[in-house]
Motif scaffolding. Structure first.
Motif, PDB file in Angstrom:
ATOM      1  N   GLN A   1     -77.126 -29.318  12.132  1.00 47.48           N
ATOM      2  CA  GLN A   1     -76.291 -30.502  12.306  1.00 47.48           C
ATOM      3  C   GLN A   1     -74.908 -30.282  11.687  1.00 47.48           C
ATOM      4  OE1 GLN A   1     -77.415 -33.265  13.955  1.00 47.48           O
ATOM      5  NE2 GLN A   1     -79.440 -32.384  14.278  1.00 47.48           N
ATOM      6  N   ALA A   2     -74.886 -29.646  10.520  1.00 47.85           N
ATOM      7  CA  ALA A   2     -73.614 -29.401   9.843  1.00 47.85           C
ATOM      8  C   ALA A   2     -72.761 -28.398  10.617  1.00 47.85           C
ATOM      9  CB  ALA A   2     -73.867 -28.901   8.419  1.00 47.85           C
ATOM     10  N   TYR A   3     -73.372 -27.333  11.118  1.00 44.59           N
ATOM     11  CA  TYR A   3     -72.608 -26.336  11.872  1.00 44.59           C
ATOM     12  C   TYR A   3     -72.107 -26.898  13.205  1.00 44.59           C
ATOM     13  CZ  TYR A   3     -73.784 -22.578   8.635  1.00 44.59           C
ATOM     14  OH  TYR A   3     -73.884 -21.767   7.508  1.00 44.59           O
ATOM     15  N   GLY A   4     -72.806 -27.880  13.729  1.00 44.59           N
ATOM     16  CA  GLY A   4     -72.311 -28.515  14.942  1.00 44.59           C
ATOM     17  C   GLY A   4     -70.993 -29.222  14.723  1.00 44.59           C
ATOM     18  N   ARG A   5     -70.807 -29.751  13.507  1.00 44.16           N
ATOM     19  CA  ARG A   5     -69.527 -30.398  13.189  1.00 44.16           C
ATOM     20  C   ARG A   5     -68.468 -29.373  12.790  1.00 44.16           C
ATOM     21  NH1 ARG A   5     -73.387 -34.004  10.916  1.00 44.16           N
ATOM     22  NH2 ARG A   5     -73.241 -32.974   8.895  1.00 44.16           N
ATOM     23  N   VAL A   6     -68.881 -28.283  12.184  1.00 45.83           N
ATOM     24  CA  VAL A   6     -67.932 -27.274  11.725  1.00 45.83           C
ATOM     25  C   VAL A   6     -67.360 -26.472  12.901  1.00 45.83           C
ATOM     26  CG1 VAL A   6     -67.742 -25.148  10.357  1.00 45.83           C
ATOM     27  CG2 VAL A   6     -68.965 -27.117   9.437  1.00 45.83           C
ATOM     28  N   ALA A   7     -68.083 -26.396  14.004  1.00 46.24           N
ATOM     29  CA  ALA A   7     -67.695 -25.517  15.114  1.00 46.24           C
ATOM     30  C   ALA A   7     -66.322 -25.823  15.674  1.00 46.24           C
ATOM     31  CB  ALA A   7     -68.740 -25.595  16.226  1.00 46.24           C
ATOM     32  N   THR A   8     -65.877 -27.066  15.592  1.00 55.94           N
ATOM     33  CA  THR A   8     -64.575 -27.430  16.162  1.00 55.94           C
ATOM     34  C   THR A   8     -63.484 -27.544  15.102  1.00 55.94           C
ATOM     35  OG1 THR A   8     -65.217 -29.775  16.046  1.00 55.94           O
ATOM     36  CG2 THR A   8     -65.592 -28.628  18.128  1.00 55.94           C
ATOM     37  N   GLN A   9     -63.760 -27.034  13.916  1.00 51.37           N
ATOM     38  CA  GLN A   9     -62.764 -27.048  12.853  1.00 51.37           C
ATOM     39  C   GLN A   9     -61.892 -25.794  12.920  1.00 51.37           C
ATOM     40  OE1 GLN A   9     -62.391 -29.824  10.957  1.00 51.37           O
ATOM     41  NE2 GLN A   9     -64.032 -30.632  12.257  1.00 51.37           N
ATOM     42  N   LEU A  10     -60.754 -25.869  12.239  1.00 50.19           N
ATOM     43  CA  LEU A  10     -59.776 -24.786  12.288  1.00 50.19           C
ATOM     44  C   LEU A  10     -60.335 -23.471  11.769  1.00 50.19           C
ATOM     45  CD1 LEU A  10     -56.873 -23.943  12.902  1.00 50.19           C
ATOM     46  CD2 LEU A  10     -56.239 -24.698  10.591  1.00 50.19           C
ATOM     47  N   ALA A  11     -61.231 -23.531  10.767  1.00 52.73           N
ATOM     48  CA  ALA A  11     -61.779 -22.298  10.197  1.00 52.73           C
ATOM     49  C   ALA A  11     -62.522 -21.479  11.250  1.00 52.73           C
ATOM     50  CB  ALA A  11     -62.718 -22.638   9.044  1.00 52.73           C
TER      51      ALA A  11
ATOM     52  N   ARG B   1     -54.948 -24.901  19.813  1.00 57.32           N
ATOM     53  CA  ARG B   1     -54.733 -26.211  20.433  1.00 57.32           C
ATOM     54  C   ARG B   1     -55.534 -26.360  21.723  1.00 57.32           C
ATOM     55  NH1 ARG B   1     -49.972 -25.571  20.853  1.00 57.32           N
ATOM     56  NH2 ARG B   1     -49.777 -24.973  23.038  1.00 57.32           N
ATOM     57  N   THR B   2     -55.593 -25.293  22.502  1.00 62.55           N
ATOM     58  CA  THR B   2     -56.370 -25.337  23.747  1.00 62.55           C
ATOM     59  C   THR B   2     -57.858 -25.427  23.463  1.00 62.55           C
ATOM     60  OG1 THR B   2     -54.666 -24.050  24.880  1.00 62.55           O
ATOM     61  CG2 THR B   2     -56.846 -24.128  25.897  1.00 62.55           C
ATOM     62  N   LEU B   3     -58.329 -24.653  22.486  1.00 65.11           N
ATOM     63  CA  LEU B   3     -59.744 -24.702  22.124  1.00 65.11           C
ATOM     64  C   LEU B   3     -60.139 -26.080  21.598  1.00 65.11           C
ATOM     65  CD1 LEU B   3     -60.179 -21.238  20.347  1.00 65.11           C
ATOM     66  CD2 LEU B   3     -61.089 -21.920  22.577  1.00 65.11           C
ATOM     67  N   ARG B   4     -59.285 -26.655  20.807  1.00 62.33           N
ATOM     68  CA  ARG B   4     -59.611 -27.959  20.223  1.00 62.33           C
ATOM     69  C   ARG B   4     -59.742 -29.036  21.311  1.00 62.33           C
ATOM     70  NH1 ARG B   4     -56.060 -29.378  15.208  1.00 62.33           N
ATOM     71  NH2 ARG B   4     -57.379 -27.699  14.399  1.00 62.33           N
ATOM     72  N   GLY B   5     -58.964 -28.929  22.360  1.00 64.02           N
ATOM     73  CA  GLY B   5     -59.042 -29.924  23.421  1.00 64.02           C
ATOM     74  C   GLY B   5     -60.107 -29.635  24.461  1.00 64.02           C
ATOM     75  N   ALA B   6     -60.618 -28.393  24.489  1.00 61.58           N
ATOM     76  CA  ALA B   6     -61.551 -28.015  25.559  1.00 61.58           C
ATOM     77  C   ALA B   6     -62.982 -27.818  25.097  1.00 61.58           C
ATOM     78  CB  ALA B   6     -61.072 -26.724  26.230  1.00 61.58           C
ATOM     79  N   VAL B   7     -63.221 -27.703  23.793  1.00 61.97           N
ATOM     80  CA  VAL B   7     -64.552 -27.366  23.287  1.00 61.97           C
ATOM     81  C   VAL B   7     -65.204 -28.585  22.659  1.00 61.97           C
ATOM     82  CG1 VAL B   7     -65.848 -25.939  21.651  1.00 61.97           C
ATOM     83  CG2 VAL B   7     -63.934 -24.947  22.932  1.00 61.97           C
TER      84      VAL B   7
END
Length: 218
Positions: free
Chosen positions: A73-83, A97-103
């Motif tokens: 559950q935690a990694y599901g939230r971390v996956a779209t973070q900048l790190a 920026r493209t990844l953040r809007g598409a993933v």
């Protein structure tokens, strides 16, 4: 000069018949217009493709399945973070920026699995972005394995989709027709209703008795 004295009356009555269309005609017109607009939108809008990769959280000898489920559950939230996206952009070939809007990611309350879905107007790019984020997230979890006692392993790679995931013109046309019909129905409900006679309907003629009384009082 008086061959056809009734012709002007026919010309005057035609507009009246046009103005007295049945109320349900507004529903038909609204549904037709909405269907045409919705179909045109679905035809002109570029198709969108979606690809999904899966990773699974596996507990080590010092952990248990419940911990793996919580870290999934935690990694599901971390996956779209900048790190994570900062590393994924190198393999995907697109900016953060493209990844953040598409993933987008999703997790299950019953299984320690994370799904990573990417959308793009290109089928190959959608698969590349999903796999890039999956790879970056797996490497990020490996770096914290000593503390979490949970590791992420690839479960299924994203494959290039063969069909778009966006709505087809037929579906958008159906939605537009439903919306247009609804607007037509709302207009019928809120339109003003006066007591004036409908256009094209002949005015009421007073009875002979009332006409005689009127002449007697003059």
């Amino acid at each position: 000069m008086t061959d056809n004295p009734t012709r002007p009356r026919r010309r005057a009555g035609a507009p009246g018949r046009v103005r007295t269309l049945p109320p349900w005609s507004l529903l038909a017109v609204g549904a037709l217009a909405g269907g045409l607009l919705g179909g045109a939108y679905g035809t002109l809008k570029p198709p969108v493709y979606s690809a999904t990769a899966y990773v699974v959280a596996v507990p080590t000898e010092k952990s248990d399945p419940a911990s793996a489920l919580g870290f999934a559950q935690a990694y599901g939230r971390v996956a779209t973070q900048l790190a994570v996206l900062g590393d994924a952009q190198v393999w995907a070939g697109v900016p953060v920026r493209t990844l953040r809007g598409a993933v987008r990611t999703a997790t299950s309350p019953d299984a320690p699995m994370v799904s990573i879905t990417a959308t793009s107007s290109r089928a190959d790019l959608a698969a590349d972005m999903a796999n890039a984020v999956s790879r970056a997230l797996t490497r990020h979890a490996a770096g914290a394995k000593a503390d979490t006692h949970v590791e992420l392993e690839p479960f299924a790679r994203a494959v290039e989709p063969t069909e778009p995931s966006s709505a087809s013109p037929a579906l958008t046309g159906l939605v537009g027709a439903s919306g247009g019909g609804l607007l037509g129905g709302l207009f019928l409900l809120v339109r003003p209703r006066g007591s004036r006679p409908e256009p094209g309907r002949p005015a009421a003629v007073p009875s002979p008795a009332l006409a005689a009384d009127a002449r007697g009082t003059l």
